[in-house]
Design an enzyme around this catalytic site. Structure first.
Site, mmCIF file in Angstrom:
data_model
loop_
_atom_site.group_PDB
_atom_site.id
_atom_site.type_symbol
_atom_site.label_atom_id
_atom_site.label_comp_id
_atom_site.label_asym_id
_atom_site.label_seq_id
_atom_site.Cartn_x
_atom_site.Cartn_y
_atom_site.Cartn_z
ATOM 1 N N GLN A 288 90.347 120.331 34.149
ATOM 2 C CA GLN A 288 89.961 121.355 33.173
ATOM 3 C C GLN A 288 88.971 120.842 32.145
ATOM 4 O O GLN A 288 88.403 121.634 31.397
ATOM 5 C CB GLN A 288 91.214 121.876 32.445
ATOM 6 N N ASN A 289 88.776 119.528 32.081
ATOM 7 C CA ASN A 289 87.985 119.007 30.963
ATOM 8 C C ASN A 289 86.762 118.190 31.326
ATOM 9 O O ASN A 289 85.967 117.889 30.462
ATOM 10 C CB ASN A 289 88.883 118.178 30.037
ATOM 11 N N ASN B 195 84.301 119.034 33.474
ATOM 12 C CA ASN B 195 83.110 119.851 33.721
ATOM 13 C C ASN B 195 83.309 121.196 33.022
ATOM 14 O O ASN B 195 83.777 122.155 33.636
ATOM 15 C CB ASN B 195 82.943 120.017 35.234
ATOM 16 N N ILE B 196 82.952 121.237 31.752
ATOM 17 C CA ILE B 196 83.247 122.428 30.951
ATOM 18 C C ILE B 196 82.434 123.657 31.380
ATOM 19 O O ILE B 196 82.990 124.753 31.433
ATOM 20 C CB ILE B 196 83.065 122.104 29.450
ATOM 21 N N PRO B 197 81.125 123.540 31.705
ATOM 22 C CA PRO B 197 80.406 124.759 32.103
ATOM 23 C C PRO B 197 81.075 125.473 33.268
ATOM 24 O O PRO B 197 81.283 126.691 33.212
ATOM 25 C CB PRO B 197 79.014 124.238 32.490
ATOM 26 N N HIS C 138 82.919 122.792 46.746
ATOM 27 C CA HIS C 138 82.803 121.354 47.017
ATOM 28 C C HIS C 138 82.368 121.140 48.470
ATOM 29 O O HIS C 138 81.489 120.325 48.755
ATOM 30 C CB HIS C 138 84.142 120.648 46.760
#
Lengths: 431, 431
Positions: free
Chosen positions: A315-316, A318-320, A355
């Site tokens: 959750q943290n 890759n914020i975009p 991915h």
């Protein structure tokens, strides 16, 4: 009693824990981060000096620039990236005509979005000369555009809905679209719905380092030149050092994708490479673009390095993308009555799909490793959450990054070379 | 106006800096520290596995214990350390008689302290079989005892002075010494001056991980067994890993000092070795002893890793010595009217003297490298203070540690081998 205390000398000890004990609650280790950077730079400097003594100065700055300028025309991947523009123009035309009905507009938009996802796949799979690195970059750019335009469409739809709701509740005849576009874009003031539908606004959003569209992005007051220069130096050095390091010779007959391949095969372990990629892309490059565009929100990552559980990391880091998933995928699903659990699974599966999309297509082979790698996170997350706390949880997350990631990458590399070797021995290779 | 704002969708961006930007003020990098530990353990684990596959399991735990038990009797250095006791007994006898005048007591104490400093030097220099490592450990133990007894003497003198002052100011005849000793040591209450003059109290102070004597040390409420076990594991692994790593064979015919030498010559760079030493000694070992003795003050170091100036590093990496210097050397000098600048220089020179004492004597050669290394800190400190701020200052301190320290060590190693080689070729070496 007071007098008695005076007899004792002033105490010079007090009850306290050592800073490094986890019970002390101390966490300021900025210096340790600096140590890592210094160690990285010094170890590179040694190699750099060794190569310099061995080969002398072989790097000609003009040559390096020429390499970057000359190369693009040979690469179909770069043409693909430039092709993005034609698609953007589609969208602009769609928007600016503004005369479609809601349903017909949605249909055209959906077709446009699917073209964005499928067109590069077709090109990468059919054109022989696309290298894996070029293909991955092109697909990455198209994926980012897909997410951006999806957000653009969503937000504008929300705005229209709010406009209609407001018009109904006011029970007056001033409907939003009657506000002229030029009126909506006041100098220094906030832009309101139809005023944002301009080419300029769309282009700004496409280049801004975010995936979530907003009518009024927070803007930084000015462009700090020293900040810009520092980020640029970081980007350049993160690219130049491994090239200089690995060998000084093959610079003349080297193209961009071979440089990347050289980088991945250099002595730097896979994990360090990922860390350098993270810093270069999420800190240096994104901050550089944001500073240029005076884009105010620089939260491109949060403190994933402290994550004590696996979900916290995902959750943290890759914020975009995380923000996009939350705003345009997870929350709309919840609104439609999907359960929390189903929503989370859907986000997870979509993430696994992308991915796979970004790895399998450029390598031109469909393998389940990236997908399985994502799936392996589930039992790991369960294990960490159940049995490990604090620093031990953090160490487990780090170990999964250090060991798990190279393992998945290795599987692809292995399969890729096996495939290439088979093709070559079958005579399909070099003619 | 209020209604107009409602038309806009809820904002999902806000003006903020990236966490890694120095302007963000963020500094929680506990995870980076964990990363360093994980990387250290993993890289050791790889070497460990390689050796295991090469040589098989050659380490017999009983053998290892036997090695430690058997060895001491061969080493004069260990005898020297045990000799500390005789000196301690001197002090106890001195104290417990308690019938000296202030001046005569001071004289006897001074003689005792100078014997502590000079006796091991004489032994190390005259006995041929003392190895450098054994000599350094013995001298270290004697130096610690010297500092502790100096502090013990000082604090008790202050107590006596306060007692007299109190007696005078109260103008009553109840002088302190008339309080019986047993009265001074109440259960759970504070100990007052003459009550502390017991063997038990002195022995506790000698073993406690501090150099500053105090009548009432803060005590931790209980011995945490898991804490004790973790510190013990850290100590053992920091010793075992390099031995297993470097080679599995020479364990049978290896003594303690050869193990240390092997450690210093192993692949781990000098700087990493210093970091491991710091952690093992200042965190693991001192916390272990403190936990055993329920000694409450665990501040053995402060956050030197964040130091942005050279003095900050020197004041914070070794708190017991820093505290001692401040309390028993610098402040008393200021009280006697010495200027601040002269006081600081005196502390600096004393520190340089002890560095030289602990290095030159065990190596049996007087070289100015440790002293020059200390002196080189002065221009460095000036340069950092004048030109570098924040993270750049911190990086400069790290670089001085990473490069400066091994340089000084290298000079000694070089000179030591040159000297040994000359002796051997002159026929003084192996008979």
């Amino acid at each position: 009693m007071k007098k008695k205390m005076e007899v004792q000398e002033p105490s010079c000890h007090r009850l306290q824990e050592s800073l490094l004990s986890s019970s002390s609650g101390y966490s300021n280790y900025r210096g340790v981060l600096n140590w890592c950077v210094v160690m990285l730079v010094l170890s590179n400097a040694r190699l750099f000096l060794e190569n310099l003594l061995k080969y002398g100065i072989l790097v000609d700055p003009i040559q390096v620039v020429a390499l970057f300028v000359k190369d693009p025309y040979n690469m179909p991947a770069v043409c693909l990236v430039i092709g993005v523009w034609s698609n953007l123009k589609n969208t602009v035309v769609l928007l600016l005509q503004g005369c479609f009905s809601e349903h017909f507009g949605l249909l055209v938009h959906s077709i446009n979005l699917s073209v964005i996802l499928c067109f590069p796949v077709a090109v990468v799979l059919m054109v022989k000369s696309v290298t894996p690195v070029g293909g991955a970059v092109a697909l990455g750019v198209y994926t980012i555009l897909f997410l951006k335009l999806y957000s653009y469409k969503d937000v504008n739809k929300w705005c229209r809905e709010m406009c209609y709701a407001k018009a109904r509740s006011l029970s007056r005849s001033i409907s939003c679209p009657s506000v002229s576009w030029s009126e909506g874009r006041g100098v220094g003031s906030q832009v309101t719905y139809p005023g944002n539908l301009t080419c300029r606004d769309l282009y700004y959003f496409v280049f801004a380092p975010t995936l979530c569209y907003e009518l009024n992005f927070p803007r930084s007051p000015k462009i700090r030149k020293s900040f810009l220069l520092r980020r640029l130096c970081e980007m350049v050095s993160s690219w130049m050092v491994p090239i200089i390091q690995s060998s000084m010779k093959p610079l003349e007959d080297m193209d961009l994708s071979r440089m990347v391949e050289l980088r991945t095969h250099s002595a730097v372990p896979n994990h360090l490479l990922w860390l350098i990629f993270f810093y270069t892309f999420f800190h240096s490059a994104m901050n550089f673009v944001a500073e240029l565009l005076q884009f105010g929100d620089r939260e491109f990552y949060r403190d994933w390095w402290n994550s004590e559980t696996v979900p916290y990391f995902w959750q943290n880091w890759n914020i975009p993308v995380h923000k996009w998933c939350l705003r345009h995928f997870y929350k709309p699903m919840l609104k439609r009555g999907v359960s929390k659990w189903a929503g989370q699974s859907a986000v997870f599966l979509a993430s696994a799909f992308f991915h796979e999309y970004l790895v399998s297509v450029p390598l031109k082979m469909l393998r389940p490793w990236a997908f399985l790698g994502m799936m392996a996170q589930l039992p790991l997350a369960w294990f960490v959450a159940c049995f490990l706390r604090g620093n031990y949880g953090n160490a487990a997350v780090w170990i999964s990054l250090i060991i798990g990631q190279p393992f998945a990458v290795l599987m692809y590399v292995h399969d890729y070379y096996v495939l290439q070797h088979r093709e070559e021995s079958a005579g399909v290779g070099p003619d």
